[in-house]
Enzyme design. Sequence first.
Site, PDB file in Angstrom:
ATOM      1  CG  ASN A   7      34.326  26.503  -1.424  1.00 19.61           C
ATOM      2  OD1 ASN A   7      33.593  27.372  -1.756  1.00 19.61           O
ATOM      3  ND2 ASN A   7      35.128  26.544  -0.452  1.00 19.61           N
ATOM      4  CG  HIS A  10      33.969  30.349  -6.945  1.00 15.10           C
ATOM      5  ND1 HIS A  10      34.716  31.572  -6.772  1.00 15.10           N
ATOM      6  CD2 HIS A  10      34.967  29.422  -6.552  1.00 15.10           C
ATOM      7  CE1 HIS A  10      35.884  31.045  -6.222  1.00 15.10           C
ATOM      8  NE2 HIS A  10      36.058  29.779  -6.358  1.00 15.10           N
ATOM      9  CG  HIS A  43      37.982  31.014   2.341  1.00 10.98           C
ATOM     10  ND1 HIS A  43      39.168  30.926   1.524  1.00 10.98           N
ATOM     11  CD2 HIS A  43      38.657  31.907   3.523  1.00 10.98           C
ATOM     12  CE1 HIS A  43      40.002  31.134   2.294  1.00 10.98           C
ATOM     13  NE2 HIS A  43      39.808  32.142   3.211  1.00 10.98           N
ATOM     14  NE  ARG A  45      40.645  35.185  -0.201  1.00  5.39           N
ATOM     15  CZ  ARG A  45      41.632  33.925  -0.390  1.00  5.39           C
ATOM     16  NH1 ARG A  45      41.308  33.101  -0.805  1.00  5.39           N
ATOM     17  NH2 ARG A  45      42.807  34.350  -0.361  1.00  5.39           N
ATOM     18  NE  ARG A  49      39.927  37.473  -2.795  1.00 11.88           N
ATOM     19  CZ  ARG A  49      41.133  36.632  -3.235  1.00 11.88           C
ATOM     20  NH1 ARG A  49      41.059  35.743  -3.954  1.00 11.88           N
ATOM     21  NH2 ARG A  49      42.292  37.388  -2.845  1.00 11.88           N
ATOM     22  CD  GLU A  70      38.002  26.803   2.709  1.00 13.03           C
ATOM     23  OE1 GLU A  70      38.535  27.547   2.250  1.00 13.03           O
ATOM     24  OE2 GLU A  70      37.456  25.518   2.112  1.00 13.03           O
ATOM     25  CB  THR A 101      43.704  28.528  -0.398  1.00 17.67           C
ATOM     26  OG1 THR A 101      42.456  28.922  -0.094  1.00 17.67           O
ATOM     27  CG2 THR A 101      44.502  28.384   0.759  1.00 17.67           C
ATOM     28  CD  GLU A 151      39.954  20.912   2.909  1.00 17.73           C
ATOM     29  OE1 GLU A 151      39.371  21.396   3.855  1.00 17.73           O
ATOM     30  OE2 GLU A 151      40.110  21.360   1.727  1.00 17.73           O
ATOM     31  CG  HIS A 191      42.798  23.930  -3.510  1.00 19.34           C
ATOM     32  ND1 HIS A 191      43.302  24.360  -4.654  1.00 19.34           N
ATOM     33  CD2 HIS A 191      42.495  25.119  -2.971  1.00 19.34           C
ATOM     34  CE1 HIS A 191      43.307  25.709  -4.813  1.00 19.34           C
ATOM     35  NE2 HIS A 191      42.641  26.173  -3.788  1.00 19.34           N
TER      36      HIS A 191
HETATM   37  N1  PXP Z   1      39.559  23.338   0.381  1.00 17.19           N
HETATM   38  C1  PXP Z   1      40.433  24.391   1.039  1.00 17.19           C
HETATM   39  C2  PXP Z   1      41.100  24.901   2.144  1.00 17.19           C
HETATM   40  C3  PXP Z   1      40.124  25.564  -0.074  1.00 17.19           C
HETATM   41  O1  PXP Z   1      40.526  26.683   0.394  1.00 17.19           O
HETATM   42  C4  PXP Z   1      39.209  25.463  -1.254  1.00 17.19           C
HETATM   43  C5  PXP Z   1      39.066  26.612  -2.216  1.00 17.19           C
HETATM   44  O2  PXP Z   1      38.245  27.770  -1.508  1.00 17.19           O
HETATM   45  C6  PXP Z   1      38.769  24.355  -1.605  1.00 17.19           C
HETATM   46  C7  PXP Z   1      38.768  23.341  -0.352  1.00 17.19           C
HETATM   47  C8  PXP Z   1      37.747  24.053  -2.682  1.00 17.19           C
HETATM   48  O3  PXP Z   1      38.729  24.208  -3.733  1.00 17.19           O
HETATM   49  P1  PXP Z   1      38.123  24.033  -5.407  1.00 17.19           P
HETATM   50  O4  PXP Z   1      37.167  25.392  -5.208  1.00 17.19           O
HETATM   51  O5  PXP Z   1      39.135  24.270  -6.043  1.00 17.19           O
HETATM   52  O6  PXP Z   1      37.172  22.778  -5.565  1.00 17.19           O
END
Ligand code: PXP
Length: 239
Positions: A7, A10, A43, A45, A49, A70, A101, A151, A191
Site C-alpha cells: 500500500n 503514505h 485507497h 478516499r 487526503r 481500496e 480505516t 480481507e 492493517h
Molecule cells: N488494508 C486495508 C483495508 C486498509 O485500509 C489499510 C490501510 O490503508 C491497509 C490494509 C494497510 O494497513 P497499514 O498501512 O497499517 O499496513
Amino acid sequence: MAGLAVNIDHIATLRQARGTAYPDPVAAAVLAELAGADGIVVHLREDRRHIQDRDVYLLRKTIMTKMILEMAATDEMIGIASKVKPDLVTLVPEKRQELTTEGGLDVMGNSSNLEKAIRALHDRRIRVSLFVDPDDKQIEQAQKIKADVIEIHTGAFCDAKDPAEADKAFSDIIAAAKAASDLNLGVNAGHGICYQTIKRFAGLKEIDEFSIGHSIISRAALVGLDLAVREMVQLIKEL
Ligand code: PXP
C-alpha cells in the site's frame, strides 16, 4: 506462499504535506514491483487526503503486477473504478475524521448497498474484496452477497496491548481465515502489520495475500535516510 501487496498511500501523504510533485506514488509503485511486490494498493478516499484521482489513472497505466483499489461503496467511487478497472476493488468503510480505516465493514447491516456495489463492479468484470473484522457472520454474509475475496482486518491483533489480547485476536484471525477458505472465498489480510507482527502468520496457509503499507513506507524512510543525506552532503561539497 502468500503474496505481498504494498500500500503506497503514505508516499502520497508525504507529497500532499507540501503540495510538491514528489514523492510520486507512480515511482514508488515501480520500485515496489522491482523489489518483488505482487500487487500495489491505493485507497482513493472521499476527502482525497493522500491518493489523488491523477494517481489512480496513471497507476492503472504503469502497474505491471496487480492494481488493488481500496474505496468506499459510493456511486462516485464505483464510477471511478468502472473507468479505471483495477484488478481488485477492496470495499472499506470510510469515516471523514478517522486517521486510518478503523474497522471492518458491517456487511450484515449494509448488505443491500454492498450487494449493489458488488453487482455493479462485477458487471464491469472487476473482482471485489470486502474488508471485514475476523467474524464468521460477516464472512458468511460476504459470501452470500457474492464477494470474491475477503480481507481480514488484522488491526486488533497488531495493535493489541498485551500478549493475552494478542493471542485472542490472533485466534480470531485463524478461525476467520479457515472459515473464509472453506466458503471458497479468497483470503487477504491487512492493517497494522509490521516487521514483528508478520512473523506470527507463519504456517497460516489460508492467507493468499498480505496488504501492508505504513510499516513498509516508514521503514523506507529510515533505511533510505543514510543515502539521502550522503547525496545532499555531496551536492553541498560541490557548491
Ligand atoms: N488494508 C486495508 C483495508 C486498509 O485500509 C489499510 C490501510 O490503508 C491497509 C490494509 C494497510 O494497513 P497499514 O498501512 O497499517 O499496513
